[in-house]
Scaffold this motif. Structure first.
Motif, PDB file in Angstrom:
ATOM      1  N   VAL A 225       0.825  -1.001   0.077  1.00  0.00           N
ATOM      2  CA  VAL A 225       0.232  -0.046  -0.049  1.00  0.00           C
ATOM      3  C   VAL A 225       0.756   1.348  -0.104  1.00  0.00           C
ATOM      4  O   VAL A 225       1.190   2.622  -0.762  1.00  0.00           O
ATOM      5  CB  VAL A 225      -0.887   0.097   1.194  1.00  0.00           C
ATOM      6  N   THR A 226       1.907   1.357   0.591  1.00  0.00           N
ATOM      7  CA  THR A 226       2.580   2.267   0.882  1.00  0.00           C
ATOM      8  C   THR A 226       3.886   3.126  -0.422  1.00  0.00           C
ATOM      9  O   THR A 226       2.962   3.860  -0.972  1.00  0.00           O
ATOM     10  CB  THR A 226       3.768   2.440   2.234  1.00  0.00           C
TER      11      THR A 226
ATOM     12  N   VAL B 251       0.978   3.742  -3.194  1.00  0.00           N
ATOM     13  CA  VAL B 251       0.239   5.715  -2.380  1.00  0.00           C
ATOM     14  C   VAL B 251       1.692   6.180  -3.574  1.00  0.00           C
ATOM     15  O   VAL B 251       1.026   7.179  -3.959  1.00  0.00           O
ATOM     16  CB  VAL B 251      -0.374   5.514  -1.200  1.00  0.00           C
ATOM     17  N   THR B 252       2.867   5.985  -3.139  1.00  0.00           N
ATOM     18  CA  THR B 252       3.967   7.244  -3.131  1.00  0.00           C
ATOM     19  C   THR B 252       3.893   7.184  -4.592  1.00  0.00           C
ATOM     20  O   THR B 252       3.941   8.049  -5.044  1.00  0.00           O
ATOM     21  CB  THR B 252       5.227   6.681  -2.441  1.00  0.00           C
TER      22      THR B 252
END
Length: 336
Positions: A298-299, A302-303
């Motif tokens: 997820v990180t 998203v980034t």
């Protein structure tokens, strides 16, 4: 924790050597040439597919926990490798490496890094088995690394020569220019090295320094040396093709350091909590591997998406719309 038998170690190592040999034979045979986007994309897809198949095989053989540890470790190492490509780009620019030779430089540097990381992993695994307190040290180091990534986010990337590279420059007589892809050449009866060897040393030793972040990070996800090695190997193997595939996209991933900082900080906290849990601290939880895998995925998603959105908005802000006063003044400028 999975304890891989000797034959599985041998199978993976031999398989990696075969892939390297095939890579060399297909990509580096004949006259030097630039790496095309299509060629890079095919190879990146090939290496990612190999990693996915390997992870599925581990899951079938040793269970979903082991497979999850591999995928979490692989994604973490791959994400860190993308950040490393910024420095590789700076090194290539600093040494003025012709584009047609850059893939050879990256291959040699990555093979050297793979060998050196193998030694580092063996030492780290043995040390963790003997000294449990190293979990606290690794966790604190990762949290500090996350802080430095945030602190230095807006600073320009630069390459500082390490001790080994400065020693090589001082000891080896070096030609002023590249001589094709050769690393040594005889000039007036004297054997000299070319800048090609120096830049290979720079890439290899720099990637070893990156292991100071990545090796503790993956040990925070698994203690199995086999998984640590295989995840590092698969992440490194496709790195040079990824370098050419991303190309100018590297400069657009402006938020990647935020994502990596969050991941490293998360793994650092996880390591410390795990150490406390092993020391029977009642309030310290054990974070399951599926949570770690979800946080990493997820990180990075998203980034990466946020970076691309920002890059697109910045491009629109810089490029005047057709018919706007700015566009009209630019169009009329040459007539003056």
């Amino acid at each position: 924790m999975v304890h891989a038998p000797w034959w599985l170690w041998a199978l993976v190592i031999v398989g990696l050597l075969v892939v390297i040999a095939v890579d060399l034979w297909i990509v580096d045979r004949g006259e030097p040439r630039e790496f095309s986007m299509r060629q890079a994309g095919i190879w990146v897809g090939f290496y990612v597919s190999l990693a996915v198949l390997f992870g599925i095989g581990l899951t079938v053989w040793a269970g979903p926990g082991t497979g999850g540890e591999f995928f979490a470790g692989y994604l973490t190492e791959y994400s860190l490798s993308v950040d490393n490509l910024f420095i590789f780009y700076v090194i290539m620019t600093r040494f003025g490496v012709p584009r047609i030779y850059q893939h050879k430089v990256l291959l040699v540097g990555i093979v050297l890094a793979l060998v050196m990381r193998g030694v580092f992993i063996a030492v780290g695994s043995a040390a963790l088995d003997r000294f449990g307190w190293l979990l606290y040290a690794f966790g604190a180091f990762l949290i500090y690394t996350a802080y430095t990534l945030l602190r230095d986010h807006n600073k320009d990337e630069e390459f500082n020569e390490n001790i080994l590279l400065r020693w090589a420059r001082r000891v080896f007589p070096t030609t002023s220019d590249y001589v094709g892809s050769r690393v040594t050449v005889r000039v007036d009866g004297r054997r000299m090295v070319t800048p090609m060897l120096i830049v290979m040393i720079a890439i290899g030793t720099t990637d070893l320094l990156f292991a100071l972040d990545s090796i503790p990070a993956i040990f925070g996800l698994t203690k199995a040396a086999f998984i640590v090695f295989s995840a590092n190997a698969f992440a490194l193997m496709g790195l040079r093709q990824l370098y050419f595939l991303l190309g100018g996209l590297l400069q657009r991933l402006v938020y990647i350091s935020y994502g990596l900082a969050f991941i490293l900080g998360f793994i650092g906290v996880k390591l410390i909590l795990e150490a406390l849990h092993e020391n029977d601290v009642p309030w310290a939880p054990q974070i399951p591997i599926w949570v770690s895998l979800a946080v990493i995925c997820v990180t990075m998603a998203v980034t990466t998406l946020a970076s691309l959105v920002k890059a697109r908005r910045d491009e629109k802000a810089v490029t005047p719309a057709a018919g706007s006063p700015a566009a009209g003044s630019q169009a009329e400028a040459p007539q003056g």
